[in-house]
Design an enzyme around this catalytic site. Structure first.
Site, PDB file in Angstrom:
ATOM      1  CB  CYS A 132      -1.067  -0.069   1.179  1.00 55.72           C
ATOM      2  SG  CYS A 132      -2.293   1.080   0.898  1.00 55.72           S
ATOM      3  CG  HIS A 163      -3.889  -2.840   3.112  1.00 56.08           C
ATOM      4  ND1 HIS A 163      -2.644  -2.974   3.816  1.00 56.08           N
ATOM      5  CD2 HIS A 163      -4.420  -1.878   2.446  1.00 56.08           C
ATOM      6  CE1 HIS A 163      -2.542  -1.432   3.900  1.00 56.08           C
ATOM      7  NE2 HIS A 163      -3.721  -0.964   3.222  1.00 56.08           N
ATOM      8  CD  GLU A 187      -1.241  -5.856   5.447  1.00 59.44           C
ATOM      9  OE1 GLU A 187      -1.459  -4.668   5.676  1.00 59.44           O
ATOM     10  OE2 GLU A 187      -1.159  -6.137   4.235  1.00 59.44           O
TER      11      GLU A 187
END
Length: 247
Positions: free
Chosen positions: A102, A192, A194
């Protein structure tokens, strides 16, 4: 005979989460360690947003560097952002593995000769379909991935111009540069991988309360999350293979 030293990675943290998020999901470090860390590895955290660039004293100790997301703008000129840009140039010149997520993706592009800024279309939030350049990914990392992945998006900035020698590895309806690489040592990912669906639900509610998005847009975001399956396993495989040479 002594055991070999553990592989070390440096997590360059570019922003912190509000307490309401850390209480549910952990710190940025904990989130990334759950996503990428494996047994026997050492992950050191450096809060570069507070000016901690002490990892530069031991660059060769680290097998790779991960630059996190942030509430800050990658196109801003805060002293620590400018220092981060210079640091990333140095790591790139040394052919160190750098993974940007990001904000990290955006600041990597800026540091290496591209540009980033506000997306004309506004927020990209929720689940998005990214079209992958599968042949390029296979040639670079030896991974045979599906042509499309569902990912979590939480951004209102984007890469506007790629650095020299960069290749686009993924694009979406709202974001042309979803993923890019330079050689086999730089990888930027706008989404994202994660994070979880639950996190983006809470982030959407938070943005709504802050009047940063409309009720209609929040509803569309939640619907996108409920109607699609997140391809986190695929994205984790890509990130780990890039950083470590295996999945």
């Amino acid at each position: 005979m002594c055991d070999p030293s553990p592989r070390k990675f440096a997590l360059l943290v570019t922003g912190v989460l509000n307490p309401q998020f850390t209480s549910r999901y952990g710190t940025v470090t904990q989130i990334f360690e759950r996503f990428l860390k494996e047994a026997g590895e050492v992950w050191d955290t450096f809060l570069v947003a507070n000016g901690d660039f002490s990892f530069m004293d031991g660059i060769d100790d680290y097998s790779g560097f991960v630059v996190t997301g942030s509430q800050f703008d990658a196109h801003a000129n805060d002293p620590w952002i400018l220092q981060l840009c210079q640091t990333l140039k140095c790591l790139h010149h040394m052919k160190k593995k750098i993974l940007g997520i990001c904000f990290g993706h955006q600041v990597l592009a800026r540091a290496l000769g591209g540009s980033t800024g506000r997306a004309p279309i506004g927020w990209d939030l929720g689940l998005s379909t990214v079209n992958l350049e599968t042949m390029r990914i296979y040639e670079l990392f030896g991974l045979d991935l599906t042509s499309q992945v569902k990912v979590i998006e939480i951004h209102q900035d984007q890469v506007k111009r790629l650095p020299p020698d960069a290749l686009i590895l993924g694009s979406s309806h709202k974001t042309r540069v979803e993923m890019f690489s330079i050689g086999d040592h730089v990888l930027g990912i706008q989404s994202h991988p994660e994070l979880t669906k639950a996190f983006v639900r809470d982030r959407t509610s938070d943005l709504l309360v802050r009047n940063e998005i409309s009720a209609e847009f929040a509803k569309e975001t939640i619907q996108s999350i409920e109607q699609g399956e997140l391809d986190q396993v695929v994205m984790k495989k890509l990130c780990k293979t890039f950083l470590k040479g295996h999945s």
